[in-house]
Design a protein around this motif. Structure first.
Motif, PDB file in Angstrom:
ATOM      1  N   PRO A 365     -34.287  12.070  -6.102  1.00 28.22           N
ATOM      2  CA  PRO A 365     -35.604  12.141  -5.472  1.00 28.22           C
ATOM      3  C   PRO A 365     -35.471  12.413  -3.985  1.00 28.22           C
ATOM      4  CG  PRO A 365     -35.432  10.200  -6.894  1.00 28.22           C
ATOM      5  CD  PRO A 365     -34.054  10.766  -6.775  1.00 28.22           C
ATOM      6  N   ALA A 366     -36.372  13.232  -3.471  1.00 28.45           N
ATOM      7  CA  ALA A 366     -36.387  13.571  -2.040  1.00 28.45           C
ATOM      8  C   ALA A 366     -37.832  13.527  -1.560  1.00 28.45           C
ATOM      9  CB  ALA A 366     -35.777  14.944  -1.807  1.00 28.45           C
ATOM     10  N   ALA A 367     -38.068  12.824  -0.480  1.00 27.18           N
ATOM     11  CA  ALA A 367     -39.411  12.710   0.090  1.00 27.18           C
ATOM     12  C   ALA A 367     -39.718  13.926   0.960  1.00 27.18           C
ATOM     13  CB  ALA A 367     -39.534  11.424   0.902  1.00 27.18           C
ATOM     14  N   ALA A 368     -40.989  14.034   1.386  1.00 26.12           N
ATOM     15  CA  ALA A 368     -41.421  15.032   2.371  1.00 26.12           C
ATOM     16  C   ALA A 368     -41.157  16.460   1.918  1.00 26.12           C
ATOM     17  CB  ALA A 368     -40.762  14.764   3.723  1.00 26.12           C
ATOM     18  N   GLY A 369     -41.377  16.740   0.651  1.00 27.98           N
ATOM     19  CA  GLY A 369     -41.232  18.080   0.118  1.00 27.98           C
ATOM     20  C   GLY A 369     -42.174  18.289  -1.045  1.00 27.98           C
ATOM     21  N   ALA A 370     -42.222  19.504  -1.570  1.00 35.90           N
ATOM     22  CA  ALA A 370     -43.125  19.801  -2.675  1.00 35.90           C
ATOM     23  C   ALA A 370     -42.757  19.016  -3.941  1.00 35.90           C
ATOM     24  CB  ALA A 370     -43.099  21.297  -2.966  1.00 35.90           C
ATOM     25  N   ASP A 371     -41.489  18.581  -4.042  1.00 36.68           N
ATOM     26  CA  ASP A 371     -41.041  17.825  -5.203  1.00 36.68           C
ATOM     27  C   ASP A 371     -40.965  16.331  -4.942  1.00 36.68           C
ATOM     28  OD1 ASP A 371     -38.985  17.985  -3.395  1.00 36.68           O
ATOM     29  OD2 ASP A 371     -37.458  18.622  -4.837  1.00 36.68           O
ATOM     30  N   SER A 372     -41.634  15.853  -3.890  1.00 30.52           N
ATOM     31  CA  SER A 372     -41.550  14.442  -3.519  1.00 30.52           C
ATOM     32  C   SER A 372     -42.284  13.557  -4.520  1.00 30.52           C
ATOM     33  CB  SER A 372     -42.145  14.225  -2.125  1.00 30.52           C
ATOM     34  OG  SER A 372     -42.247  12.844  -1.843  1.00 30.52           O
ATOM     35  N   PRO A 373     -41.663  12.445  -4.921  1.00 29.06           N
ATOM     36  CA  PRO A 373     -42.390  11.484  -5.762  1.00 29.06           C
ATOM     37  C   PRO A 373     -43.338  10.605  -4.941  1.00 29.06           C
ATOM     38  CG  PRO A 373     -40.171  10.693  -5.349  1.00 29.06           C
ATOM     39  CD  PRO A 373     -40.270  12.058  -4.708  1.00 29.06           C
ATOM     40  N   TYR A 374     -43.324  10.797  -3.619  1.00 30.83           N
ATOM     41  CA  TYR A 374     -44.168   9.997  -2.716  1.00 30.83           C
ATOM     42  C   TYR A 374     -45.159  10.919  -1.997  1.00 30.83           C
ATOM     43  CZ  TYR A 374     -40.533   6.539  -3.571  1.00 30.83           C
ATOM     44  OH  TYR A 374     -39.659   5.676  -4.175  1.00 30.83           O
ATOM     45  N   ALA A 375     -45.989  11.573  -2.751  1.00 29.27           N
ATOM     46  CA  ALA A 375     -46.939  12.532  -2.181  1.00 29.27           C
ATOM     47  C   ALA A 375     -48.005  11.788  -1.362  1.00 29.27           C
ATOM     48  CB  ALA A 375     -47.596  13.334  -3.285  1.00 29.27           C
TER      49      ALA A 375
END
Length: 375
Positions: A365-375
């Motif tokens: 998981p990676a934050a601050a991107g289009a694939d973030s689980p923390y939108a």
């Protein structure tokens, strides 16, 4: 007082960096943090740590980040931008998770992140985003309300990043003996990374030979070489080279290495070289050791005059560039028009890392991107 600048919806900026030891007792624990999960024995880490022990066990990166924090706060205050600035590291105190916890407890709900890496790559962008996701997961497990986090776009071609480095190259050329100055070669240096990581750097449509990582560095090198020619009237030859390789010998990494390059240029009859570390934001340990110590020793062995130009560090123009990027991203988030500032042929980078950008070998998981689980 200047008119207040509007950073809404953001209520804080986080300086996110690598971290470094601040004394001899910190060196091995720091390296254990850097290499966690790779099974490297402590004795091997002590050998690697000799670079730090040569400088009293202290990496300059933390003091340089403190100087950048001061420069950002001074610039923001001087321009009426009311935005507090925090600092967290990947591998040493102040640790990222601790800083994010502090920010949450201070009531920060929308956070912009400035990473001390200007270019697209796994280690220079996505890995920081993975660190953010790890820290958010830790705070979520503690029952804390999570802030929304965005990351500033890559700033490799912002004038506030490029122009200080161009000035540094000009100063280094001027510091060479007059009889070798006009024929000097410029070696633009950056961190070597695995060829496979370079080829997959940037958005998926930019993947290929060297990926965005190499293309972005080449664009910056051309900008600086052009600025030098415009200021001096001399078209100095140049090349992008690499330093600080740390991988297994059988895995291909970007080449040539700076020391090999110095040998090759000397054999070709080049009278002098300016080493310009365009891949680095500040004069941290890899600049101090790999260039100022190892590469300069190689040049002395060859009898080749060299100078090493400065990184941007806490230059006021860089602080102003960060202010510009903050206001640009804030305007975008508010749905207002913003004119991105970028030099060179590549244009401004994306605001949101797309899916497939700088992928990891094993998905995380990676934050601050289009694939973030923390939108």
């Amino acid at each position: 007082m200047p008119d207040a600048l509007d950073a809404t919806p953001y209520d804080a900026l986080l300086l996110l960096s690598f971290g470094g030891p601040e004394g001899p007792d910190d060196v091995v624990p720091f390296l254990e943090n850097v290499t966690r999960g790779r099974g490297i024995p402590k004795e091997r880490l002590k050998e690697v740590g000799q670079h730090y022990f040569l400088f009293g066990g202290v990496s300059p990166i933390n003091d340089q980040n403190r100087a950048l924090l001061d420069a950002l706060r001074e610039d923001f205050a001087g321009h009426g931008l009311d935005l507090p600035v925090y600092w967290g590291n990947r591998n040493w105190a102040p640790y990222l998770t601790d800083t994010l916890r502090e920010m949450v407890r201070d009531g920060r709900r929308r956070i912009l992140v400035l990473a001390t890496s200007a270019y697209a790559s796994y280690s220079g962008c996505r890995q920081y985003r993975e660190n953010l996701a790890d820290s958010l997961a830790a705070l979520e497990a503690e029952g804390l309300d999570l802030p929304k986090i965005d990351k500033l776009r890559h700033y490799f071609n912002h004038p506030g990043f490029v122009e200080p480095m161009a000035d540094g190259v000009l100063e280094s050329l001027a510091a060479l003996p007059e009889e070798v100055r006009d024929g000097a070669h410029i070696a633009f240096t950056t961190h070597s990374i695995p060829v496979s990581a370079a080829d997959t750097s940037g958005p998926a449509e930019e993947h290929g030979d060297g990926g965005a990582y190499v293309r972005q560095h080449l664009d910056v090198a051309r900008l600086i070489a052009d600025a030098v020619r415009e200021r001096t009237g001399i078209d100095h030859p140049w090349q992008l080279v690499y330093q600080s390789r740390s991988g297994a010998p059988h895995i291909p990494w970007l080449e040539p290495d700076i020391c090999d390059h110095l040998e090759e240029r000397h054999a070709a009859g080049v009278p002098a070289v300016v080493m310009a570390p365009i891949g680095f934001v500040s004069d941290h340990m890899e600049v101090l050791y790999d260039l100022d110590t190892e590469a300069k020793a190689k040049a002395e062995e060859l009898g080749l005059p060299v100078r090493r130009s400065a990184t941007v560090g806490a230059d006021p123009r860089f602080a102003a560039a960060i202010r510009d990027l903050v206001l640009e991203r804030a305007a975008v988030e508010r749905g207002q028009g913003a004119t991105p500032c970028a030099l060179g042929a590549l244009g401004p980078s994306h605001h949101l890392c797309p899916v497939g950008c700088c992928p990891a070998r094993a998905p995380r998981p990676a934050a601050a991107g289009a694939d973030s689980p923390y939108a």
